[in-house]
Design a protein around this motif. Structure first.
Motif: not given
Length: 208
Positions: A106-111, A123-124, A129-131, A181-182
């Motif tokens: 996981e890095e980032w997602t937009f939706g 952002l992950h 295991n944090a966001a 950080a990612m």
């Protein structure tokens, strides 16, 4: 700033080159002219309509689409013109992502969140295991909207913002775990979905 990726859907074909100077190749899941609803002209552009089942695209892994190194993040923004389908609460609707939750990539997602129809930018930090992220607490609706997520790179949820039609709209900034950080993971950047290992999931329904 440097535009890392600028996708303009094509009317036909199995691939298209993004319009930024980086010229990434987008590969569609199938010939885009054969999608359930073929692409159509929208003003001076083209709109692709996704069926939330098997229509999506992705680009090869590239460092230019990652914005963290596990220690520090860089600021970045994502922006899209979208018209979601009316069913906003059945299955997540990913607009664009570098996010493989099956492979801890996981890095980032937009939706749009599947339970509420709400826009979310997340952002992950996969190693921790944090966001962190921001959410618009109102159902996005099914009209055309210019939506965006921005991040100032500071590693805090307060630095994440979401916008609808140029107005800042987030009413929730969230964080889980001890985000640093990612991490730059080896994975594709996905249009209209994210991944569970190699399986597309949370596919978008509607037009982009």
């Amino acid at each position: 700033g440097d535009i890392r990726f600028l996708w303009m859907p094509s009317l036909t074909g199995t691939t298209v080159t993004d319009k930024s100077r980086h010229a990434a190749t987008v590969t569609y899941s199938k010939e885009i002219g054969s999608w359930d609803t073929p692409p159509s002209l929208l003003g001076r552009g083209i709109a692709a309509t996704f069926d939330k089942t098997d229509e999506e695209g992705d680009t090869p892994d590239s460092d230019i689409h990652s914005f963290g190194d596990g220690v520090n993040d860089n600021p970045f923004s994502v922006l899209s013109l979208v018209k979601p389908s009316t069913d906003l609460t059945s299955g997540g609707k990913t607009i664009i992502s570098r996010y493989n939750w099956g492979g801890s990539l996981e890095e980032w997602t937009f939706g749009i969140r599947h339970t509420s129809g709400r826009m979310v930018f997340e952002l992950h930090d996969a190693g921790a295991n944090a966001a962190i992220g921001a959410e618009y607490g109102t159902n996005l609706g099914s009209d055309w909207a210019l939506v965006s997520g921005t991040y100032d790179g500071a590693g805090l949820s307060a630095g994440c913002k979401v916008y609808k039609n140029a107005a800042e709209v987030q009413d929730t900034a969230f964080g889980t775990g001890s985000y640093v950080a990612m991490e730059n993971k080896a994975q594709v950047m996905a249009i209209g979905h994210n991944l569970n290992n190699s399986t597309p999931t949370n596919l978008f329904g509607g037009s982009i």
